[in-house]
Design an enzyme around this catalytic site. Structure first.
Site, mmCIF file in Angstrom:
data_model
loop_
_atom_site.group_PDB
_atom_site.id
_atom_site.type_symbol
_atom_site.label_atom_id
_atom_site.label_comp_id
_atom_site.label_asym_id
_atom_site.label_seq_id
_atom_site.Cartn_x
_atom_site.Cartn_y
_atom_site.Cartn_z
ATOM 1 N N SER A 13 0.829 -1.212 0.000
ATOM 2 C CA SER A 13 0.000 0.000 0.000
ATOM 3 C C SER A 13 0.863 1.262 0.000
ATOM 4 O O SER A 13 0.449 2.302 -0.519
ATOM 5 C CB SER A 13 -0.979 0.000 1.180
ATOM 6 O OG SER A 13 -0.307 0.162 2.404
ATOM 7 N N ARG A 63 20.345 -15.841 0.395
ATOM 8 C CA ARG A 63 20.489 -14.391 0.546
ATOM 9 C C ARG A 63 21.629 -13.817 -0.292
ATOM 10 O O ARG A 63 21.468 -12.781 -0.931
ATOM 11 C CB ARG A 63 20.669 -14.039 2.036
ATOM 12 C CG ARG A 63 20.730 -12.565 2.276
ATOM 13 C CD ARG A 63 20.421 -12.195 3.705
ATOM 14 N NE ARG A 63 21.547 -12.438 4.579
ATOM 15 C CZ ARG A 63 21.654 -11.911 5.810
ATOM 16 N NH1 ARG A 63 20.702 -11.144 6.288
ATOM 17 N NH2 ARG A 63 22.698 -12.171 6.544
ATOM 18 N N HIS A 107 9.515 2.293 8.741
ATOM 19 C CA HIS A 107 9.398 1.423 9.918
ATOM 20 C C HIS A 107 8.188 1.837 10.748
ATOM 21 O O HIS A 107 8.051 3.024 11.088
ATOM 22 C CB HIS A 107 10.683 1.540 10.755
ATOM 23 C CG HIS A 107 10.678 0.683 11.984
ATOM 24 N ND1 HIS A 107 10.863 -0.676 11.935
ATOM 25 C CD2 HIS A 107 10.478 0.994 13.289
ATOM 26 C CE1 HIS A 107 10.801 -1.168 13.169
ATOM 27 N NE2 HIS A 107 10.567 -0.176 14.007
ATOM 28 N N VAL A 158 20.273 -2.896 12.148
ATOM 29 C CA VAL A 158 18.864 -2.926 11.759
ATOM 30 C C VAL A 158 18.061 -1.813 12.460
ATOM 31 O O VAL A 158 18.163 -1.643 13.679
ATOM 32 C CB VAL A 158 18.258 -4.311 12.081
ATOM 33 C CG1 VAL A 158 16.764 -4.323 11.788
ATOM 34 C CG2 VAL A 158 18.960 -5.378 11.264
ATOM 35 N N ASP A 159 17.282 -1.072 11.661
ATOM 36 C CA ASP A 159 16.402 -0.006 12.163
ATOM 37 C C ASP A 159 17.150 1.016 13.016
ATOM 38 O O ASP A 159 16.665 1.434 14.084
ATOM 39 C CB ASP A 159 15.233 -0.615 12.969
ATOM 40 C CG ASP A 159 14.393 -1.553 12.121
ATOM 41 O OD1 ASP A 159 14.337 -1.352 10.896
ATOM 42 O OD2 ASP A 159 13.799 -2.487 12.684
ATOM 43 N N GLU A 188 1.516 6.586 7.059
ATOM 44 C CA GLU A 188 2.694 6.245 6.258
ATOM 45 C C GLU A 188 2.521 6.621 4.791
ATOM 46 O O GLU A 188 3.489 6.990 4.129
ATOM 47 C CB GLU A 188 2.987 4.741 6.373
ATOM 48 C CG GLU A 188 3.533 4.354 7.736
ATOM 49 C CD GLU A 188 3.883 2.881 7.836
ATOM 50 O OE1 GLU A 188 3.135 2.040 7.290
ATOM 51 O OE2 GLU A 188 4.916 2.570 8.459
HETATM 52 C C1 GAR Z 1 4.226 -0.813 6.753
HETATM 53 O O1 GAR Z 1 3.478 -0.513 7.901
HETATM 54 C C2 GAR Z 1 5.708 -0.675 7.045
HETATM 55 O O2 GAR Z 1 6.003 0.334 7.965
HETATM 56 C C3 GAR Z 1 6.032 -2.030 7.598
HETATM 57 O O3 GAR Z 1 5.270 -2.923 6.852
HETATM 58 C C4 GAR Z 1 4.080 -2.289 6.402
HETATM 59 C C5 GAR Z 1 3.967 -2.518 4.914
HETATM 60 O O4 GAR Z 1 2.731 -2.140 4.419
HETATM 61 N N1 GAR Z 1 7.428 -2.286 7.486
HETATM 62 C C6 GAR Z 1 8.109 -3.103 8.287
HETATM 63 O O5 GAR Z 1 7.585 -3.719 9.207
HETATM 64 C C7 GAR Z 1 9.581 -3.236 7.984
HETATM 65 N N2 GAR Z 1 10.216 -4.132 8.860
HETATM 66 P P1 GAR Z 1 2.450 -2.109 2.853
HETATM 67 O O6 GAR Z 1 3.002 -3.399 2.251
HETATM 68 O O7 GAR Z 1 0.960 -2.049 2.734
HETATM 69 O O8 GAR Z 1 3.116 -0.898 2.283
#
Ligand code: GAR
Length: 208
Positions: A13, A63, A107, A158-159, A188
């Site tokens: 999204s 990977r 994140h 990470v993060d 977001e």
């Molecule tokens: C989002 O909320 C993003 O912040 C999170 O996954 C979701 C993806 O939503 N990201 C993480 O957790 C990264 N580790 P989307 O596929 O609908 O854009």
């Protein structure tokens, strides 16, 4: 134009928000040049194809192999900026190190600058830096009143990279993970577009 590669693992999204903004002319000088997805059949992949964007399924079983192919694709498509938008794989440090200041991550929690362990929200509360997985549920479990989302530069830890932009989201008393995740995502969708715009602006002012 600034050429983006958007990495997705799931519903995409946030990729959709970037696509919509570019198509609406809200991100002049920015082009989504490549979408990479590590899951076959993910909605994110379909969204890219629906908009005729170059989209590649890159299996992530091995990977090293996957990262070699990702590097080759990033070169081939002349990518300037990598946007991790719902990307659920951790990179080897040497992959990340190839793109200093050229990879950003979305994140779903508020992250402090650098390696600090807490973040102070606008109302003055000090909250833990929630890194890693399941951070939406962990924010609820920690009894936080405010969580949010962060766009930060990716570094090998990470993060933990320098923050580009954040958005705060209030946690309601009756929130469960799904409700809160949905609200965070709404924020977001604006944040990710704004972050790309800010990145482009900073790049432009540096060049001058
Ligand atoms: C989002 O909320 C993003 O912040 C999170 O996954 C979701 C993806 O939503 N990201 C993480 O957790 C990264 N580790 P989307 O596929 O609908 O854009």
């Amino acid at each position: 134009p600034l050429r983006l590669a958007v990495f997705v693992s799931g519903s995409g999204s946030n990729l959709q928000a970037l696509i919509d903004a570019t198509e609406a002319g809200q991100l002049p000088g920015i082009e989504i040049a490549l979408v990479i997805c590590n899951r076959p059949g993910a909605q994110g992949l379909q969204r890219a194809l629906n908009h005729k964007l170059p989209a590649i399924y890159l299996p992530w079983k091995n990977r090293e192999e996957a990262e070699r192919r990702a590097t080759a694709l990033i070169d081939l498509f002349h990518i300037d900026l990598i946007v991790l938008a719902g990307w659920m794989r951790i990179f080897n440090p040497d992959f990340t190190a190839q793109y200093p200041q050229r990879m950003i991550n979305l994140h779903p929690a508020l992250l402090p600058d650098n390696a600090e362990e807490t973040y102070t929200t606008s109302d003055g509360s000090v909250i833990p830096a929630l890194r890693g997985l399941h951070v939406v549920q962990r924010a609820i479990d920690a009894g936080l009143k405010i969580t949010g989302s962060t766009v930060h530069y990716v570094i090998p830890e990470v993060d933990a990279g320098p923050v580009l932009l954040r958005s705060e989201v209030a946690i309601e008393p009756d929130d469960d993970e799904e409700r809160l995740q949905t609200r965070i995502k709404e924020h977001e969708h604006l944040l990710v577009v704004e972050a790309v715009r800010k990145y482009q602006y900073q790049l432009d002012t540096k060049k001058k």
